[in-house]
Design a protein around this motif. Structure first.
Motif, PDB file in Angstrom:
ATOM      1  N   MET A  12       0.836  -1.205   0.000  1.00  0.00           N
ATOM      2  CA  MET A  12       0.000   0.000   0.000  1.00  0.00           C
ATOM      3  C   MET A  12       0.861   1.242   0.000  1.00  0.00           C
ATOM      4  N   THR A  13       1.906   1.238   0.805  1.00  0.00           N
ATOM      5  CA  THR A  13       2.793   2.402   0.878  1.00  0.00           C
ATOM      6  C   THR A  13       3.442   2.672  -0.466  1.00  0.00           C
ATOM      7  N   LEU A  14       3.945   1.617  -1.076  1.00  0.00           N
ATOM      8  CA  LEU A  14       4.661   1.800  -2.322  1.00  0.00           C
ATOM      9  C   LEU A  14       3.747   2.286  -3.433  1.00  0.00           C
ATOM     10  N   CYS A  15       2.515   1.811  -3.414  1.00  0.00           N
ATOM     11  CA  CYS A  15       1.578   2.221  -4.470  1.00  0.00           C
ATOM     12  C   CYS A  15       1.431   3.726  -4.504  1.00  0.00           C
ATOM     13  N   LEU A  16       1.321   4.305  -3.350  1.00  0.00           N
ATOM     14  CA  LEU A  16       1.101   5.758  -3.297  1.00  0.00           C
ATOM     15  C   LEU A  16       2.392   6.521  -3.407  1.00  0.00           C
ATOM     16  N   VAL A  17       3.441   6.035  -2.775  1.00  0.00           N
ATOM     17  CA  VAL A  17       4.702   6.765  -2.781  1.00  0.00           C
ATOM     18  C   VAL A  17       5.266   6.859  -4.176  1.00  0.00           C
ATOM     19  N   THR A  18       5.129   5.810  -4.959  1.00  0.00           N
ATOM     20  CA  THR A  18       5.638   5.820  -6.321  1.00  0.00           C
ATOM     21  C   THR A  18       4.698   6.470  -7.313  1.00  0.00           C
ATOM     22  N   SER A  45      -5.940  10.703   0.961  1.00  0.00           N
ATOM     23  CA  SER A  45      -5.275   9.593   0.290  1.00  0.00           C
ATOM     24  C   SER A  45      -4.194   9.020   1.207  1.00  0.00           C
ATOM     25  N   LEU A  46      -3.694   7.863   0.819  1.00  0.00           N
ATOM     26  CA  LEU A  46      -2.625   7.250   1.618  1.00  0.00           C
ATOM     27  C   LEU A  46      -1.379   8.117   1.617  1.00  0.00           C
ATOM     28  N   ALA A 160       0.258   2.674   6.542  1.00  0.00           N
ATOM     29  CA  ALA A 160      -0.364   1.848   5.515  1.00  0.00           C
ATOM     30  C   ALA A 160      -1.164   0.704   6.128  1.00  0.00           C
ATOM     31  N   GLN A 161      -0.661   0.156   7.223  1.00  0.00           N
ATOM     32  CA  GLN A 161      -1.406  -0.907   7.908  1.00  0.00           C
ATOM     33  C   GLN A 161      -2.792  -0.413   8.325  1.00  0.00           C
ATOM     34  N   ASN A 162      -2.820   0.713   9.001  1.00  0.00           N
ATOM     35  CA  ASN A 162      -4.089   1.236   9.483  1.00  0.00           C
ATOM     36  C   ASN A 162      -4.958   1.763   8.340  1.00  0.00           C
ATOM     37  N   TYR A 163      -4.323   2.270   7.287  1.00  0.00           N
ATOM     38  CA  TYR A 163      -5.077   2.702   6.113  1.00  0.00           C
ATOM     39  C   TYR A 163      -5.761   1.499   5.463  1.00  0.00           C
ATOM     40  N   LEU A 164      -5.023   0.385   5.342  1.00  0.00           N
ATOM     41  CA  LEU A 164      -5.608  -0.820   4.770  1.00  0.00           C
ATOM     42  C   LEU A 164      -6.728  -1.354   5.649  1.00  0.00           C
ATOM     43  N   ASN A 165      -6.524  -1.316   6.955  1.00  0.00           N
ATOM     44  CA  ASN A 165      -7.592  -1.759   7.859  1.00  0.00           C
ATOM     45  C   ASN A 165      -8.852  -0.923   7.668  1.00  0.00           C
ATOM     46  N   THR A 166      -8.675   0.364   7.435  1.00  0.00           N
ATOM     47  CA  THR A 166      -9.834   1.239   7.206  1.00  0.00           C
ATOM     48  C   THR A 166     -10.529   0.882   5.897  1.00  0.00           C
ATOM     49  N   LEU A 167      -9.739   0.656   4.844  1.00  0.00           N
ATOM     50  CA  LEU A 167     -10.339   0.256   3.571  1.00  0.00           C
ATOM     51  C   LEU A 167     -11.064  -1.079   3.691  1.00  0.00           C
ATOM     52  N   THR A 168     -10.417  -2.023   4.382  1.00  0.00           N
ATOM     53  CA  THR A 168     -11.046  -3.329   4.559  1.00  0.00           C
ATOM     54  C   THR A 168     -12.337  -3.211   5.364  1.00  0.00           C
ATOM     55  N   GLN A 222     -19.304  -1.682  11.465  1.00  0.00           N
ATOM     56  CA  GLN A 222     -19.142  -0.256  11.746  1.00  0.00           C
ATOM     57  C   GLN A 222     -18.183  -0.033  12.915  1.00  0.00           C
ATOM     58  N   ASN A 223     -18.285  -0.874  13.940  1.00  0.00           N
ATOM     59  CA  ASN A 223     -17.355  -0.764  15.069  1.00  0.00           C
ATOM     60  C   ASN A 223     -15.915  -1.039  14.638  1.00  0.00           C
ATOM     61  N   THR A 224     -15.747  -2.042  13.807  1.00  0.00           N
ATOM     62  CA  THR A 224     -14.394  -2.349  13.304  1.00  0.00           C
ATOM     63  C   THR A 224     -13.842  -1.194  12.482  1.00  0.00           C
ATOM     64  N   LEU A 225     -14.697  -0.587  11.666  1.00  0.00           N
ATOM     65  CA  LEU A 225     -14.265   0.549  10.856  1.00  0.00           C
ATOM     66  C   LEU A 225     -13.900   1.736  11.736  1.00  0.00           C
ATOM     67  N   ASP A 226     -14.696   2.005  12.763  1.00  0.00           N
ATOM     68  CA  ASP A 226     -14.392   3.118  13.665  1.00  0.00           C
ATOM     69  C   ASP A 226     -13.051   2.915  14.370  1.00  0.00           C
ATOM     70  N   LEU A 227     -12.786   1.702  14.809  1.00  0.00           N
ATOM     71  CA  LEU A 227     -11.504   1.418  15.463  1.00  0.00           C
ATOM     72  C   LEU A 227     -10.338   1.577  14.489  1.00  0.00           C
ATOM     73  N   ALA A 228     -10.549   1.163  13.250  1.00  0.00           N
ATOM     74  CA  ALA A 228      -9.490   1.323  12.245  1.00  0.00           C
ATOM     75  C   ALA A 228      -9.211   2.792  11.971  1.00  0.00           C
ATOM     76  N   ARG A 229     -10.241   3.610  11.936  1.00  0.00           N
ATOM     77  CA  ARG A 229     -10.039   5.051  11.727  1.00  0.00           C
ATOM     78  C   ARG A 229      -9.293   5.673  12.899  1.00  0.00           C
ATOM     79  N   VAL A 230      -9.639   5.271  14.117  1.00  0.00           N
ATOM     80  CA  VAL A 230      -8.931   5.791  15.294  1.00  0.00           C
ATOM     81  C   VAL A 230      -7.449   5.419  15.232  1.00  0.00           C
ATOM     82  N   ALA A 231      -7.173   4.155  14.873  1.00  0.00           N
ATOM     83  CA  ALA A 231      -5.774   3.721  14.776  1.00  0.00           C
ATOM     84  C   ALA A 231      -5.029   4.501  13.700  1.00  0.00           C
ATOM     85  N   LEU A 232      -5.688   4.820  12.599  1.00  0.00           N
ATOM     86  CA  LEU A 232      -5.050   5.586  11.533  1.00  0.00           C
ATOM     87  C   LEU A 232      -4.731   7.000  11.999  1.00  0.00           C
TER      88      LEU A 232
END
Length: 496
Positions: A12-18, A45-46, A160-168, A222-232
């Motif tokens: 995920m990191t490389l996709c955006l960085v490049t 964006s990431l 990127a980990q937390n960004y992916l968790n949010t997308l998931t 929704q709870n999982t998404l909220d936790l992922a956003r907090v972690a991000l």
């Protein structure tokens, strides 16, 4: 699972960085200014998340300070090659019996004196200690810069980990909502059938229970998404009371062609490109020069020194002749035949002893000297020998660190490669499962509408299909980004 996520995060990191992904939030009015601690844009964006995290991260800021400090040490070691120059002056006032600093004689008076010296020293040879120190600090600076890059990569991986968790979490929430929509549509149809007497009421109750389970799935997603956003937000070091959305990344369905490179090929490329490895190798070279620096203290030191000095004394006097008068001055005595000594006189002009002016004394007392200095170390309590031993220990420690860095890199690549193959097998199997369950669900839905099966059988078929679709989404991201992490190790451009 943790290793699998790590592969996804790096990809995920490389996709955006490049620059392979599209960054929409950069054109959004009121977008976040990195480092201000607030999120003003509604979509990030990431790449933007990574920039914010890198500007707010304390470890990165500490690493930058380390680079600045190492750069300062390098500059100082280069300046140490230049000659040193010092100016020293002293002004003193003394009374009683003193020594006149100009004539070096005792006088009984108060004296105001001044002494001025300028000294410059240049080291000609000292066992190449100064030059090797410059080289050592230069390598240390390069190592610090590589280590800073490694820290930045680590922060990017965390974001990127937390960004992916949010997308998931977002995808899982959408899937749960679609599942509930399908159940509601079927429930409405079943309500009509029950009202018309064409279906038993038990089918209606089963569908209501299924809808309740779907709504619970929505709450959990929704709870999982909220936790992922907090972690991000925490990874970006931003307060969590921010309303924002993450920019989705368009990932097409992956192909399942075998990965062409082997583990050894990937490792060979990664060992030449990753900043962790470069930094460790630079530390080894720097430590080796540290040994040479320590050995330099065993050699003699040759230096060239120059000195300029002058002085002033208020007790100094000078003779001022007066042409109108003469005085007799005894030159020497002559002994006659009778043993008597007869003085021999000389007429000299008369005059007075006047005060010696300040600047005239400074000019007349001016002294200059040049010295060649040789300093040979004979015995210093084994300081030089112990310094060499300490430097060699540091070199061995740096070599072990570099070896361990390569060992960990190889293990990470081996794990990533194995996970990539496992992800390919999982995606292939899940894709086949979804196709089969879609057909089974279509049959179950048709049979339910025809009254051939009850709502329980229908709910089981629907639940199985919903879970398989959710697993397929996760397997898709899992496999794609596991291949991207292998591309990252090979310094390949990331493209979809």
């Amino acid at each position: 699972m943790r290793v699998a996520y790590k592969q996804i995060w790096v990809g995920m990191t490389l996709c955006l960085v490049t620059g392979m992904s599209v960054v929409y939030a950069q054109n959004t009015p009121g977008a976040l200014a990195p480092g201000n601690g607030t999120v003003a844009s509604t979509r990030l964006s990431l790449q933007q998340c990574i920039e914010i995290a890198q500007q707010n991260n304390v470890q990165i800021r500490q690493g930058q300070l380390t680079v600045d400090n190492t750069n300062l040490q390098l500059r100082q070691s280069r300046l140490n090659l230049l000659p040193t120059a010092n100016f020293q002056s002293s002004q003193s006032l003394s009374g009683g019996r003193n020594i006149d600093p100009r004539s070096n004689q005792f006088v009984q008076q108060s004296i105001n004196s001044g002494n001025y010296q300028f000294n410059a020293t240049a080291t000609l040879f000292n066992g190449f200690t100064l030059k090797n120190t410059v080289k050592q600090n230069d390598l240390a600076l390069q190592a610090s810069q590589q280590e800073l890059r490694a820290t930045q990569n680590t922060v990017s991986l965390t974001v990127a980990q937390n960004y992916l968790n949010t997308l998931t979490g977002t995808e899982q929430l959408l899937i749960a909502q679609r599942q509930a929509d399908v159940t509601r549509a079927q429930l409405e149809r079943m309500q009509k059938l029950v009202s018309a007497g064409s279906a038993p009421e038990a089918n209606l109750l089963e569908l209501q229970a299924t809808l309740a389970g779907n709504e619970l799935d929505i709450v959990n997603a929704q709870n999982t998404l909220d936790l992922a956003r907090v972690a991000l937000l925490q990874a970006m070091n931003v307060p969590i009371n921010q309303a924002f959305e993450v920019e989705p990344i368009n990932v097409p369905d992956p192909g399942l062609t075998p990965y062409t490179e082997t583990v050894q090929q990937i490792f060979d490329v990664a060992a030449s490109n990753l900043p962790e490895v470069k930094g460790a190798d630079l530390r080894v070279r720097s430590a080796a020069l540290g040994v040479e620096v320590a050995k330099g203290y065993l050699y003699p030191t040759v230096a060239l020194s120059g000195n300029l000095s002058t002085l002033y004394s208020s007790a100094a006097r000078r003779f001022s002749p007066n042409g109108s008068t003469t005085q007799q001055q005894t030159l020497y005595f002559v002994t006659g035949p009778d043993g008597l000594q007869t003085p021999i006189y000389q007429n000299v002009p008369g005059g007075d002893m006047d005060i010696f002016p300040y600047f005239d004394q400074i000019a007349n007392n001016f002294n200059r000297s040049v010295s060649l200095i040789l300093r040979v170390p004979i015995f210093q309590g084994y300081q030089s020998r112990n310094r060499i031993t300490t430097a060699r220990i540091s070199q061995q420690s740096a070599e072990l660190t570099a070896l361990n860095t390569r060992l960990q890199l190889r293990q990470q690549i081996e794990t990533a490669y194995t996970n990539m193959r496992a992800g390919a097998n999982r995606y292939r199997a899940t894709q086949t499962q979804v196709v089969s369950l879609e057909r089974a669900f279509q049959v179950a839905e048709s049979r339910l509408n025809a009254g051939a099966i009850n709502a329980t059988d229908y709910s089981i078929a629907k639940t199985n299909l919903d879970r398989a679709r959710a697993s397929l989404v996760q397997a898709k991201y899992d496999y794609v980004f596991r291949t991207k992490i292998l591309d990252y190790y090979q310094n390949k451009p990331i493209a979809f």
